[in-house]
Enzyme design. Sequence first.
Site, PDB file in Angstrom:
ATOM      1  CG  HIS A  61      -0.337   0.307   2.524  1.00 20.52           C
ATOM      2  ND1 HIS A  61      -1.020   0.903   3.553  1.00 20.52           N
ATOM      3  CD2 HIS A  61       0.902   0.101   3.005  1.00 20.52           C
ATOM      4  CE1 HIS A  61      -0.236   1.028   4.601  1.00 20.52           C
ATOM      5  NE2 HIS A  61       0.936   0.541   4.294  1.00 20.52           N
ATOM      6  CB  CYS A 112       3.573   5.541   4.918  1.00 15.67           C
ATOM      7  SG  CYS A 112       4.263   4.592   6.290  1.00 15.67           S
ATOM      8  CG  HIS A 169       5.365   0.778   2.479  1.00 16.61           C
ATOM      9  ND1 HIS A 169       4.668   1.932   2.193  1.00 16.61           N
ATOM     10  CD2 HIS A 169       4.918   0.367   3.684  1.00 16.61           C
ATOM     11  CE1 HIS A 169       3.851   2.222   3.183  1.00 16.61           C
ATOM     12  NE2 HIS A 169       3.966   1.278   4.111  1.00 16.61           N
ATOM     13  CG  HIS A 193       3.101  -3.366   6.043  1.00 16.26           C
ATOM     14  ND1 HIS A 193       4.103  -2.915   6.866  1.00 16.26           N
ATOM     15  CD2 HIS A 193       2.535  -2.269   5.487  1.00 16.26           C
ATOM     16  CE1 HIS A 193       4.135  -1.590   6.812  1.00 16.26           C
ATOM     17  NE2 HIS A 193       3.195  -1.175   5.988  1.00 16.26           N
ATOM     18  CG  HIS A 251       0.989 -12.374  -2.513  1.00 17.61           C
ATOM     19  ND1 HIS A 251       0.775 -13.174  -1.407  1.00 17.61           N
ATOM     20  CD2 HIS A 251       2.322 -12.340  -2.740  1.00 17.61           C
ATOM     21  CE1 HIS A 251       1.948 -13.626  -0.984  1.00 17.61           C
ATOM     22  NE2 HIS A 251       2.903 -13.129  -1.755  1.00 17.61           N
ATOM     23  CD  GLU A 261       1.426  -0.513   8.783  1.00 17.48           C
ATOM     24  OE1 GLU A 261       0.348  -0.179   8.269  1.00 17.48           O
ATOM     25  OE2 GLU A 261       2.311   0.296   9.108  1.00 17.48           O
TER      26      GLU A 261
END
Length: 141
Positions: free
Chosen positions: A27, A37, A41, A43, A78, A125
């Site tokens: 996201h 952010c 990137h 998670h 994914h 996260e």
Amino acid sequence: MMQQFYPAVPHTYRFELNKDFNFSAAHFIPSKEAGKCQVMHGHTYFVNVTVGGNELDPSGFLIDFKLLKEAVHKRYDHSVLNDHPEFKNDFPTTERLAEQIWTSIQSLLTTRNNKPVCLQVIVRETPTSYVVYRPNREDFQ
């Protein structure tokens, strides 16, 4: 998997079910306030869902664990969260993700004859950061 202990949600239901699972997703938060952010990137999100209810289904389940995982994992694993329609008008922050997971789970639960409810969703996260989403009472109606 490492054992996690999460904040308990007070309730008066006879049964409480908790399901842990994880998925990987990317996201970005297109806002100056988001700092690093702002850039895409990823998670590995760890999720805990708490479901409560007073009645079991004919198989003796509040709800099958597998159904809870499928409701979220198939949708987000994914993927790029920003591409999902539920984030069209909101940035896919961890807070919004927890809220959307609750919405998906609660929609599934309302189809069940035994009428369980999703009491809280926790989305981790990073190893040191997580969000707890608890609906308001009127969200169940």
